[in-house]
Design an enzyme around this catalytic site. Structure first.
Site, short mmCIF file in Angstrom:
data_model
loop_
_atom_site.label_atom_id
_atom_site.label_comp_id
_atom_site.label_asym_id
_atom_site.label_seq_id
_atom_site.Cartn_x
_atom_site.Cartn_y
_atom_site.Cartn_z
CE1 TYR A 24 7.96 -4.57 -10.20
CE2 TYR A 24 6.87 -5.04 -8.13
CZ TYR A 24 6.80 -4.73 -9.47
OH TYR A 24 5.59 -4.58 -10.08
CG ASN A 35 2.80 -0.20 3.24
OD1 ASN A 35 2.39 -1.27 2.82
ND2 ASN A 35 3.99 0.28 2.90
N GLY A 36 1.58 -2.54 5.43
CA GLY A 36 2.26 -3.61 6.14
C GLY A 36 1.34 -4.77 6.36
N GLY A 63 -0.14 0.59 -5.26
CA GLY A 63 -1.45 -0.05 -5.11
C GLY A 63 -2.44 0.53 -6.08
CB CYS A 79 -0.87 0.06 1.26
SG CYS A 79 -2.03 -1.31 1.38
N1 ADP Z 1 12.13 5.16 -16.35
C1 ADP Z 1 12.40 4.27 -15.40
N2 ADP Z 1 13.66 3.99 -15.09
C2 ADP Z 1 13.91 3.10 -14.16
N3 ADP Z 1 12.97 2.44 -13.46
C3 ADP Z 1 11.69 2.71 -13.71
C4 ADP Z 1 11.33 3.64 -14.69
N4 ADP Z 1 10.00 3.71 -14.73
C5 ADP Z 1 9.53 2.84 -13.81
N5 ADP Z 1 10.55 2.23 -13.18
C6 ADP Z 1 10.42 1.21 -12.16
O1 ADP Z 1 9.71 0.11 -12.73
C7 ADP Z 1 8.92 -0.54 -11.76
C8 ADP Z 1 7.60 -0.82 -12.41
O2 ADP Z 1 7.75 -2.03 -13.06
P1 ADP Z 1 7.19 -2.43 -14.47
O3 ADP Z 1 8.12 -3.42 -15.04
O4 ADP Z 1 6.90 -1.22 -15.28
O5 ADP Z 1 5.83 -3.11 -14.18
P2 ADP Z 1 5.56 -4.61 -13.82
O6 ADP Z 1 5.02 -4.53 -12.43
O7 ADP Z 1 4.54 -5.00 -14.82
O8 ADP Z 1 6.85 -5.37 -13.91
C9 ADP Z 1 8.94 0.35 -10.53
O9 ADP Z 1 9.81 -0.23 -9.61
C10 ADP Z 1 9.60 1.62 -10.96
O10 ADP Z 1 10.44 2.09 -9.95
MG MG Z 2 8.53 -5.48 -14.63
#
Ligand code: ADP
Ligand code: MG
Ligand code: ADP
Ligand code: ADP
Ligand code: ADP
Ligand code: SF4
Ligand code: SF4
Ligand code: SF4
Ligand code: SF4
Ligand code: MG
Ligand code: MG
Ligand code: MG
Lengths: 473, 473, 473, 473
Positions: free
Chosen positions: C244, C102-103, C28, C2
């Site tokens: 992530y 959140n948690g 979220g 969250c």
């Molecule tokens: N331009 C960017 N450069 C580096 N990281 C990014 C960028 N845009 C989004 N992110 C990172 O990508 C992640 C989103 O993951 P994404 O691969 O787009 O979706 P999914 O959840 O479908 O794998 C988030 O951790 C965000 O911090």
């Molecule tokens: Mg991804």
């Protein structure tokens, strides 16, 4: 005011609850909700608006389960917020529970404080959550629903008709004075408890009887059981259910509402006869009274105003002029019936008097020579503390005013309200079993700053009525 | 069937059009639309559903302009697609135009082909676009609206009441037989043309008169002008407007609909007297007829069925059982009025007979001893090609069946339809001025495979009626 | 997972909360809610969907008040029902309160039972209501928020970052291990506490610092105050926020997330070098790692897959084939970059392996000669009990499988996960301050059936940090 | 600008069209529409908003048929009204037809007048309806589609890529200069024609080739046929498709867009070298250019701005301050990458300059020492009349201003636009085959008040290309 329903069926009950709510829609148009239990978990859906707007086929399909509650709301307490929409659901001691109620408690604040002192928090601002807490509090100690309802009857003040779902059982109880209605019906494959008998009719069921004041009823797969928890020296059935609130085709505490209204209409002629060309109702609430008036007077019944069937909550009236004109769009005068005629116009009641005044002027604009106003209730002189949304004394046109003054205020040629005596006669119950608070200023229980003639309540505990046959008429 | 309206005002007309459509809502619940012109550009909003669902305050606010059209639709031709919702708007020779109509053309396909041969494409499947093309085609040549309407009257076959907006003017015309209604009203600061007089009432206006069959009327800032384009040997006003379709409080071609129905009700008793305890309408369409029956028979008027006011287009009935039960939820029997009683039940008409049969059985289930069905129209024996949605001969219960057979089919104790003669009497016009096609199988114009007694039409061109006073009653 | 936010401002805070939630939307997407307090009453609006779908300008305008909370939810506990949408609001001892968190608590059931034994009922199935009760329970006794939070830290097990509104004050606290992030920012005219620093950036504010594990912070018109409630032998910051979950541009517990990911990318090359024509991320989550890989390897960074920016929650995939094809619509291969090339493809992590397998096959179908998969996290071997939604061991592709087996499972030419050591190095904190539970199977607190290396917590009570200056950097 | 698609399949094509529109969504976010034909009738659904908002599974399910068209719109002509949403459908000579197009006609008014003189009315204000009329007009005479398209090419001036459905056939043609893109793909069980090759990719199909300028292609159950209708002395492919409009992963007229942009990025360094710590794109449109710049300069590619993925059409910004701050919420600076650094920032183009100025100031506020702006297009100096929505000369920051003046206007440390020569080189086509109108002020066809170097068009009529093999590459 609200409409409530609880159903036990052999299959899914969401569609039957939906139909029952349709039949009770006149009791509340602000929001609607349904909760069901399928043996494992609770399903629910609630939202603002009419039953038709809140539910669709997909939603009803997802509300699985053979036991459930439904609710339509016209708010008396509690703000207009999502959490306040009933049924109120909660988990308690591992059981799924839900509650819905109709009525108004007069000691909510006191009860709330008591619970808060113990650390209890409240997530809604409704009486319903308070009642849920009183029940849970007692259930925790004894585990018996009879004790919980006994606790309610001892601690709750005011009016309350309650349906309570505890997984596969639906309980129903009514305050010891029986202020708000609640009745029991038998359906093809189960039972229904509901605010008015028209909901039983909607399911093609059979009305068994009303829930008795102070009685606790339980419906389940096993059938119908009941126990009398409290008994009062007298009841206090709300007379406004007969005058205006209930549907004309409901039978409430043994009386057909249409019949009561028709008899009031007859009395209206006998109490204040007048010569006229036609008698016309203010539709729809004045129809039954007007047919009674026509019968006793012999004056032909003919509609002078036709109601537009499509005007709902969303009608747009940006300017003051629009708002004044709205009555005309809702109630269109039939000039051919009115021009140069002397008319008796019958409505159920007069609250603020603004609508009556507009109607009378519409009739005069359409050429009426005389407009004799006849009203199916005695003058409303005081507010209601027991669940009906009425204005304050200041806003009530009849409060502190003479008949002559009110007549002039609404521009009528003549004006007559039915007498309290004739009203009681038309209902056909002793005055001691009726609430007449808003008409007489004397209430059936203590209310701060008001006169009262309170009933006395005994807490008995009749044994379980295990002989289900008794219910089957 | 459809409802149409055109308004010229001093200020914005969207709210008045909205109110007028509310008053005409009974003529079509499938979709609604409004178009306005503010001196520079056209505004419009249309959508599926009731007027209350299609418009909100913001939308009405954006529909600026002092001239405009409105429409409610119950589809007779054209599929259920967005483009087909009226008013139909177009630009032509630099002018903004809009058109809305009520009726049904019988030569649409032929006209369509003619235009297509010239390269014209059609973006909707409605009669309205065809009429728009006929008008544009002629306007291109002479630039005169009288010529365009003359062309319509020469080329269009069938029924059509049309409102046409050409920027700051609203034109209105009616087919030479006057099959569908159309009337003119004066409002506080302008004019209105509309399907029924109740829309004039909704604006607190004054009904001037009906648009004459074959007449072209123009309303604008300059006032009201008219010219007679065609004249027929007789008219063909649809009798079903009086029997069922119009609102009881409308005045159509000079007759108050309620009065016609009440007289039909009186005739029903005189033609087939019966002894009974009460006379009850099938609400709402049987009410006026039932009051007439009560008057001539002396049998008390009392409602045996109460209509649920909340059932709309979205009522959910998943199973066949639900669908059968729906009539019961819509029309609840008042057992207290019915049990062990002999009842006369009055409805406006019987189409397929399924609803009548269900109603009669509901009354019998509620304990009625005898149910005498009285019907406010002669038996419907043939389809309508002129704008009313009727089933095929196969589905019409009265087509090819005797009164006895129909009576058995609907489980009635006795059955009587009003005679064609009494119907004509109640309306009070010569039979030659009425369409009785669906009742007699003889239509007022040639229709392939049907009998007809067609009227003969002369195309005159009366001079402009510049003396506006003439309209002011 | 969250996202939470609490704001104190000089004027209305609904728009700032809305912007903050936009910045936290990645935490979220299931539902969103805002609660504000205007000195007299609480306003709130919540609903399912994205922030953009739940709020519009009118709604934000009605959410008046200078203090407020916001929440976006990806559900970990509690069913998908309306009441469960946060913030959770309640009245207690005459005060309006709201809470969002959140948690994930690991002893919810036990706490729930304790309260139920006292008669408490629960209207939602969320941890949030449980935390609200623990706080209210203690507030009732001492009336002091420090005691209430102390009680939380003693009784709650698991992870929790909490914002709590008590009328004109917003409190914020974080579990003693600091598992989930929470930071403090200064805005032009007030303060903000929020899950990630990007929400501070969105308001053009200044990040002050993170809320310390075990600390209670209070923001109000008076400024910012803080007290340390508990101190632990070590912390347990979730490494998955870096890998992530968090946005790359957030600074969490002092580290820029982008930097951590870039360093992981560098380590990925150093740990398992390979020769290739280009290095390409799986967008967007692999981008930062891939730029690091490109830097340390010298292999050019070039996008082999372009992400469709418009794919959201509502993408329709009726058949199994559609579902398989969906990855291709979401991630389109740039054939011109891939054909006959050897590619290093970098993603943040592999959970079930299905997406990785599809991506690799898309690249091969587009003509790639070799596809070397490099992964920014060590293999995920165990579930998360602390707020991140991870599948069971059975579904985790790396649980109980060798690197070789996983490689074959996803059809890669070669496969390498970053080592736990390099991950720790990239974050730049002692391993004892990190949670590595899902990677090592050893958790920072006792969880039934799992290994743990629990931190030891001391409950101190530092004096109020009244010198607000200290916060201003 | 718009995106168009036409599909012939073996089964229902609504889902494939939906996927293709998803891939083309960047070409228009204002409205979307799909029309299909099932052998008997036409189905259609259209509405304002994104593809994801306009369609749901039920709707797609009802769009039956094996041939169909799709459209996404960003309006260039025609007001924002429901009727204007494409595909435009009509019936003509008993056939169901539909048309969708991308481009802009420069002689619409003249054509419209010609038709109106013949009596034709127009129900929309779009070029599409005009094209539909030109086609229908010719089809009526000869009944041959080749003649109809020949008529189009003779009478229509401007840019137009068209898909036309005539029941079970889909035709596609492109203006003789090939201004807007259009290509052909083979799917598993049919064919697709669409604006960009990414739509072919979305269906896992194979790109066959582009539709040739002046060519008419027909796809049907029988396969693919083609005929060359017109041939020009040179083409005029819009360079802005390469610079900004098209997706980077599309192949247009034989060139991979990403590659063109990367080469432009390389040229940007070679034309105006600078020393800096990092090169960063303005995401997403500057990414490809920035990777090229990084390659040729050796300066590391690192994101200085992270784009918020959730900002859509509905982002709320009530005040001017909010609107200014919006760029910051959309593009958040990564302070850790920027502070005390010298940065090269690369974007595709500068139109009004306001966004560039805000971005540069955001970077400076975040601590950047130097901000060198590099732009992937030459300065835009003139409007576009051929389908791209560009502001007037007054609003274009580069129109009539020196590089120095623009640099100061946007607060950059230094500024360089790629030269027209390098742009042409990067695309790799002769300048005579490109439109460079908005960059040079010289257009490929006569436009009132502008300079032009018009191509000369020959109307040939190549014989039908019946050898379908030829298409299968
Ligand atoms: N331009 C960017 N450069 C580096 N990281 C990014 C960028 N845009 C989004 N992110 C990172 O990508 C992640 C989103 O993951 P994404 O691969 O787009 O979706 P999914 O959840 O479908 O794998 C988030 O951790 C965000 O911090
Ligand atoms: Mg991804
Ligand atoms: N056909 C009918 N005959 C008699 N009473 C009716 C009928 N239809 C509705 N009612 C009664 O009318 C009341 C509704 O009142 P109505 O006048 O329609 O609305 P309002 O609340 O605007 O006054 C209900 O009490 C209902 O019982
Ligand atoms: N109060 C009323 N008195 C007489 N007629 C009415 C009244 N209200 C509606 N009507 C008439 O009833 C008709 C509507 O029919 P109704 O029976 O309500 O619906 P349905 O179409 O389901 O039969 C209209 O013709 C209208 O004129
Ligand atoms: N990952 C990517 N790499 C390169 N180019 C991209 C990428 N994603 C989108 N694009 C391009 O970016 C453009 C979209 O521009 P963008 O800057 O996101 O929006 P805006 O219109 O607000 O400037 C399209 O031309 C698309 O081709
Ligand atoms: S005070 Fe009046 S309205 Fe209220 S319960 Fe008593 S009778 Fe009914
Ligand atoms: S056929 Fe019947 S319904 Fe049709 S216009 Fe004639 S009378 Fe009316
Ligand atoms: S178990 Fe994994 S995902 Fe869960 S808190 Fe620990 S590191 Fe984060
Ligand atoms: S003027 Fe510019 S934008 Fe327009 S078509 Fe030509 S190159 Fe493209
Ligand atoms: Mg009333
Ligand atoms: Mg009827
Ligand atoms: Mg951009």
């Amino acid at each position: 005011m609200c409409g409530i329903v609880g159903i036990i069926g052999a299959g899914d009950v969401s569609i039957p609850i939906y139909y029952a709510l349709y039949a009770l829609q006149h009791r509340g148009q602000e929001s609607a909700g349904i909760t069901t239990f399928d043996g494992k978990t609770l399903f629910k859906h609630k939202g603002p608006g009419l039953v038709a707007e809140v539910f669709d086929e997909d939603i009803l399909h997802e509300l699985k389960g053979f036991s459930g509650l439904g609710h339509v709301r016209y708010p008396t307490t509690g703000e207009k917020i999502a959490e306040n929409i009933q049924p109120f659901t909660f988990r308690f001691m591992g059981r799924f529970c839900a509650i819905a109620h109709n009525g108004n408690l007069t000691n909510t604040e006191k009860l709330r404080e008591e619970f808060e002192k113990r650390g209890q928090i409240f997530s809604t601002t409704t009486d319903t959550e308070v009642i849920g807490n009183v029940i849970a509090d007692e259930l925790r100690k004894s585990g018996r629903m009879e004790d919980a309802v006994l606790a309610c009857m001892k601690r709750l003040e005011g009016s309350y008709s309650v349906v309570f779902l505890s997984e596969d059982k639906v309980y129903a109880f009514r305050d010891p004075l029986g202020i708000r209605p609640l009745c029991i019906g038998k359906t093809k494959d189960g039972y229904i408890v509901c605010s008015e008998s028209v909901a039983v009719d909607a399911l093609n069921g059979t009305l068994i009887r009303d829930v008795r004041p102070g009685e606790l009823v339980c419906i389940s797969k096993k059938g119908l059981e009941s126990v009398q928890i409290a008994e009062s020296s007298g009841h206090a059935h709300c007379v406004f259910e007969y005058i205006y609130f209930a549907r004309a085709d409901s039978v409430i505490d043994g009386r057909l509402v249409y019949d009561v209204r028709r008899k009031i209409g007859q009395a209206l002629y006998l109490e204040a006869p007048v010569k006229a060309d036609l008698v016309s109702p203010v539709p729809d609430s004045g129809i039954a009274h007007a047919t009674g008036y026509s019968e006793s007077s012999g004056i032909p019944y003919r509609e002078g105003l036709i109601k537009n069937r499509y005007m709902g909550r969303t009608f747009i009236m940006p300017t003051q002029e629009d708002r004044e004109n709205a009555v005309r769009i809702k109630l269109n005068p039939v000039k051919g019936h009115i021009k140069d005629k002397s008319i008796v116009i019958v409505d159920d009641s007069i609250v603020r008097g603004t609508t009556s005044k507009r109607i009378i002027n519409i009739l005069k604009d359409a050429g009426a020579e005389e407009v004799h106003m006849r009203v199916g209730s005695p003058p409303i002189k005081a507010p209601c503390y027991l669940g009906v949304d009425m204005p304050t004394r200041e806003e009530l046109i009849a409060s502190g005013k003479s008949n002559e003054e009110v007549k002039e205020g609404i521009d009528a040629t003549s004006l007559h309200h039915v007498s309290v005596e004739s009203l009681i006669d038309a209902i056909g119950m002793p005055a001691d079993d009726l609430c007449l608070g808003c008409l007489t200023g004397v209430y059936p229980l203590w209310i701060k700053g008001e006169k009262a003639c309170p009933r006395y309540t005994d807490f008995i505990k009749g044994s379980y009525q295990t002989n289900i046959k008794e219910f089957d008429e």
